[in-house]
Motif scaffolding. Structure first.
Motif, PDB file in Angstrom:
ATOM      1  N   LEU A 157       0.827  -1.076  -0.004  1.00 40.96           N
ATOM      2  CA  LEU A 157       0.085  -0.061   0.084  1.00 40.96           C
ATOM      3  C   LEU A 157       0.828   1.214  -0.054  1.00 40.96           C
ATOM      4  O   LEU A 157       1.654   1.315   0.960  1.00 40.96           O
ATOM      5  CB  LEU A 157      -0.744   0.144   1.191  1.00 40.96           C
ATOM      6  CG  LEU A 157      -1.764  -1.382   1.454  1.00 40.96           C
ATOM      7  CD1 LEU A 157      -2.499  -1.219   2.863  1.00 40.96           C
ATOM      8  CD2 LEU A 157      -2.764  -1.428   0.285  1.00 40.96           C
ATOM      9  N   VAL A 213      -7.004   2.793   4.909  1.00 42.85           N
ATOM     10  CA  VAL A 213      -5.792   1.736   4.816  1.00 42.85           C
ATOM     11  C   VAL A 213      -6.266   0.353   5.639  1.00 42.85           C
ATOM     12  O   VAL A 213      -6.103  -0.718   4.987  1.00 42.85           O
ATOM     13  CB  VAL A 213      -4.644   2.418   5.348  1.00 42.85           C
ATOM     14  CG1 VAL A 213      -3.593   1.105   5.613  1.00 42.85           C
ATOM     15  CG2 VAL A 213      -4.276   3.503   4.499  1.00 42.85           C
ATOM     16  N   ALA A 257      -6.722  -3.099   3.890  1.00 42.07           N
ATOM     17  CA  ALA A 257      -5.685  -4.073   4.316  1.00 42.07           C
ATOM     18  C   ALA A 257      -6.585  -5.333   4.959  1.00 42.07           C
ATOM     19  O   ALA A 257      -6.084  -6.623   4.312  1.00 42.07           O
ATOM     20  CB  ALA A 257      -4.915  -3.712   5.488  1.00 42.07           C
ATOM     21  N   ARG A 258      -7.563  -5.375   5.375  1.00 47.27           N
ATOM     22  CA  ARG A 258      -8.425  -6.452   5.778  1.00 47.27           C
ATOM     23  C   ARG A 258      -8.936  -7.147   4.412  1.00 47.27           C
ATOM     24  O   ARG A 258      -9.169  -8.429   4.346  1.00 47.27           O
ATOM     25  CB  ARG A 258      -9.343  -6.133   6.769  1.00 47.27           C
ATOM     26  CG  ARG A 258     -10.231  -7.247   7.496  1.00 47.27           C
ATOM     27  CD  ARG A 258     -10.930  -6.957   8.546  1.00 47.27           C
ATOM     28  NE  ARG A 258     -11.802  -8.366   9.078  1.00 47.27           N
ATOM     29  CZ  ARG A 258     -11.271  -9.120   9.883  1.00 47.27           C
ATOM     30  NH1 ARG A 258     -10.125  -8.926  10.208  1.00 47.27           N
ATOM     31  NH2 ARG A 258     -11.758 -10.144  10.244  1.00 47.27           N
ATOM     32  N   ILE A 303       0.715  -7.651   4.143  1.00 44.05           N
ATOM     33  CA  ILE A 303       0.352  -6.467   3.877  1.00 44.05           C
ATOM     34  C   ILE A 303       1.575  -5.179   4.344  1.00 44.05           C
ATOM     35  O   ILE A 303       1.953  -5.400   5.155  1.00 44.05           O
ATOM     36  CB  ILE A 303      -0.861  -5.770   4.760  1.00 44.05           C
ATOM     37  CG1 ILE A 303      -1.978  -6.874   4.547  1.00 44.05           C
ATOM     38  CG2 ILE A 303      -1.304  -4.506   4.370  1.00 44.05           C
ATOM     39  CD1 ILE A 303      -2.687  -6.987   3.181  1.00 44.05           C
ATOM     40  N   LEU A 315       3.134  -1.658   4.437  1.00 41.65           N
ATOM     41  CA  LEU A 315       2.826  -0.343   4.364  1.00 41.65           C
ATOM     42  C   LEU A 315       4.096   0.576   4.031  1.00 41.65           C
ATOM     43  O   LEU A 315       4.998   0.295   4.517  1.00 41.65           O
ATOM     44  CB  LEU A 315       2.390   0.034   5.765  1.00 41.65           C
ATOM     45  CG  LEU A 315       1.436  -0.925   6.474  1.00 41.65           C
ATOM     46  CD1 LEU A 315       1.264  -0.438   7.984  1.00 41.65           C
ATOM     47  CD2 LEU A 315       0.229  -0.775   5.883  1.00 41.65           C
ATOM     48  N   VAL A 322      -3.104  -1.158  11.479  1.00 42.05           N
ATOM     49  CA  VAL A 322      -3.371  -2.266  10.329  1.00 42.05           C
ATOM     50  C   VAL A 322      -3.162  -3.611  11.240  1.00 42.05           C
ATOM     51  O   VAL A 322      -4.111  -4.500  10.893  1.00 42.05           O
ATOM     52  CB  VAL A 322      -2.360  -2.130   9.292  1.00 42.05           C
ATOM     53  CG1 VAL A 322      -2.307  -3.498   8.413  1.00 42.05           C
ATOM     54  CG2 VAL A 322      -2.637  -0.919   8.241  1.00 42.05           C
ATOM     55  N   LEU A 340      -6.335  -6.375  11.038  1.00 43.63           N
ATOM     56  CA  LEU A 340      -6.128  -7.748  10.688  1.00 43.63           C
ATOM     57  C   LEU A 340      -6.402  -8.737  11.749  1.00 43.63           C
ATOM     58  O   LEU A 340      -6.074  -9.931  11.476  1.00 43.63           O
ATOM     59  CB  LEU A 340      -4.673  -8.091  10.238  1.00 43.63           C
ATOM     60  CG  LEU A 340      -4.280  -7.120   8.981  1.00 43.63           C
ATOM     61  CD1 LEU A 340      -2.889  -7.306   8.576  1.00 43.63           C
ATOM     62  CD2 LEU A 340      -5.152  -7.658   7.568  1.00 43.63           C
ATOM     63  N   VAL A 362       2.333  -8.114   8.565  1.00 40.79           N
ATOM     64  CA  VAL A 362       2.461  -6.718   8.313  1.00 40.79           C
ATOM     65  C   VAL A 362       4.110  -6.400   8.052  1.00 40.79           C
ATOM     66  O   VAL A 362       4.958  -6.879   8.730  1.00 40.79           O
ATOM     67  CB  VAL A 362       1.905  -5.795   9.478  1.00 40.79           C
ATOM     68  CG1 VAL A 362       2.034  -4.335   9.240  1.00 40.79           C
ATOM     69  CG2 VAL A 362       0.619  -6.125   9.715  1.00 40.79           C
TER      70      VAL A 362
END
Length: 388
Positions: free
Chosen positions: A144, A155, A159-160, A170, A172, A191, A195, A202
Motif C-alpha cells: 500500500l 488503509v 488491508a483486511r 500487507i 505499508l 493495520v 487484521l 504486516v
C-alpha cells in the motif's frame, strides 16, 4: 547467532528492485544473479528480484534470479494491480522454489489522482489483483503506497479486504519518505488491529528522504511489523531506503530488549556492501554506519585508550561483528594507540623509538599530512638509532 526464542523479523531485500531503479543504475541479469548470491549469503529472508513489466531484459533478469536462488529464500516480483502485470510477474518467477507476487497500489488521494484513479478504483484493483495472484502462487503480498498521507480508515479496510482475498503480507509503504517513527508506529498498530484473526503479516517499506528510514522501520517493528523491506547500502529511489545492514544490526543489538531478532549474518554484510557498491557505482561513504571503511575506526586518543582497555567502551558493535576496533593515526592519536598500531604491525619499538615516532606523528599531522601511515614515522626511528 539469532535467538529462536525471540520474535523473528523477516528482512525482505529489495536491492535488486529498488536499488535497480536508483538514478543512473541499470542492473542486467548477470549483475542481479551475482547480487542475489551475496544476498543469500547475508541470510536475508526474501529477495525482490525486480519489476518484470519494465522491459524484456528485466523480465529475463527476474527469471534468472528465480532459477538461481534455492528454497531457503523467497523470490518476489513486483506487479501493478492489473491482470497483465500479475501474469507477467508470475511468468518471470517460473522456476522459483518459493515465489511471491508483490502487488502494489497507491492509497493516498494525492497519489491516486496522479495515477488517474479514485481510491475506490484503487481498492477494487487491489482486491481483484490479489485474488488473481493468489490463484497463481501461494504467497502474495499487497503493498500500500503512501500510507502516511492516506486516511487510516481506508488503509485498514483495504488491508483486511486484501487479507481476506488471500494476501499473506500487507506492506505499508512510506513512498515519499515523509513519515516519522511515531507515524509509522501508529500505521502499523492500526493495520494489525484491522487484521485481527486473519493469518496475514504486516511489513514496512520506508524511504530515507528525511534520514529516518531505519528509525521508521524499527518503530514499525516495535509496533508489531513482522517484516522490514530494505536494501544493501540503502540504495534506492531518490535518497534510498532502509539499509539492510543498519536494520539488521539494530535488530541484533537492540532487538532482544524488545523480544525481536532477525536471521541476517552480520559478518557477511561488508562483503555484500562492497558487491553492491561495485554493481551500482554508488560509493559508500567512509563514515557510513556498519559498512563504511571507518565505521569502527577510532581516532581520538581518549577513545583509543578506552577501547584498548575495553573494546565495548566505544566499540559497542565490535562483539556483533567479532572484529577488533581500528586505530587511526593523526594528531589526536594517543601514545598507547600508536604503540598498539606498531605492535599489531609486528614491530617492537624501544621507549625512545616510540617517543621519536610519536613526536614525528604530531609534527606531520599538524602540518596537514593525511593520511598518515606507520611508514611515515620511520625516519624518526632511524634518527633515534643513529643518535645512540
Amino acid at each position: 547467532m539469532n535467538d529462536p526464542g525471540q520474535r523473528q523479523v523477516a528482512l525482505y531485500d529489495t536491492t535488486l528492485r529498488e536499488g535497480g531503479q536508483a538514478p543512473e543504475v541499470n542492473l542486467d541479469a548477470q549483475a542481479k544473479v551475482r547480487l542475489a548470491r551475496a544476498l543469500v549469503a547475508t541470510g536475508a529472508d526474501a529477495i525482490e528480484a525486480g519489476y518484470p513489466m519494465t522491459s524484456p531484459g528485466e523480465f529475463e533478469a527476474v527469471h534468472a534470479v528465480a532459477g538461481e536462488v534455492g528454497g531457503s529464500v523467497i523470490v518476489a516480483a513486483l506487479a501493478r494491480a492489473n491482470r497483465i502485470d500479475v501474469m507477467r510477474a508470475n511468468a518471470a518467477l517460473a522456476g522459483a522454489a518459493r515465489p511471491r507476487i508483490t502487488v502494489f497500489v497507491q492509497v493516498s488521494e494525492v497519489q491516486a489522482r496522479a495515477a488517474g484513479l479514485t481510491l475506490d478504483q484503487m481498492a477494487q484493483r487491489a482486491r481483484e489483483s490479489v485474488a488473481r495472484a493468489r490463484d497463481l502462487v501461494a504467497d502474495v503480498q499487497l503493498s500500500l503506497g503512501d500510507v502516511p498521507r492516506a486516511q487510516p480508515g481506508f488503509v485498514a479496510e483495504l488491508a483486511r479486504a486484501a487479507a481476506e482475498a488471500g494476501a499473506g503480507t500487507i506492506s505499508l509503504v512510506d513512498s515519499a519518505g515523509v513519515a516519522t517513527p511515531e507515524e509509522i508506529g501508529r500505521a502499523v498498530a492500526g493495520v494489525r488491529e484491522a487484521l485481527a484473526g486473519l493469518p496475514a503479516s504486516v511489513s514496512v517499506h520506508c524511504h530515507d528522504d528525511l534520514g529516518l528510514a531505519t528509525a521508521n522501520a524499527f518503530a514499525g517493528v516495535l509496533a508489531g511489523a513482522d517484516q522490514v523491506e530494505c536494501s544493501v547500502n540503502g540504495v534506492g529511489e531518490r535518497a534510498g531506503n532502509t539499509a539492510l545492514e543498519e536494520i539488521a544490526v539494530l535488530l541484533r543489538v537492540k532487538g532482544p530488549a524488545h523480544g525481536v531478532d532477525c536471521a541476517v549474518r552480520p559478518a557477511e554484510l561488508a562483503s555484500a556492501s562492497a558487491i553492491v557498491e561495485l554493481a551500482t557505482g554508488y560509493s559508500v561513504s567512509w563514515n557510513k554506519a556498519v559498512v563504511g571503511r571507518h565505521a569502527f575506526v577510532h581516532s581520538a586518543g581518549v577513545h583509543q585508550d578506552a577501547v584498548l582497555a575495553d573494546d565495548s567502551s566505544y566499540g559497542a558493535l565490535g562483539s556483533v561483528f567479532g572484529a577488533a576496533p581500528g586505530l587511526a593515526l593523526g594528531k589526536h592519536t594517543s601514545l598507547a594507540g600508536l604503540r598498539a598500531a606498531l605492535v599489531a604491525s609486528g614491530a617492537s619499538p624501544t621507549t625512545r623509538e616510540l617517543a621519536d615516532m610519536y613526536r614525528r606523528l604530531k609534527e606531520l599531522a599538524d602540518a596537514g599530512r593525511s593520511p598518515l601511515t606507520l611508514a611515515d614515522l620511520l625516519p624518526a626511528a632511524e634518527s633515534g638509532r643513529s643518535g645512540r
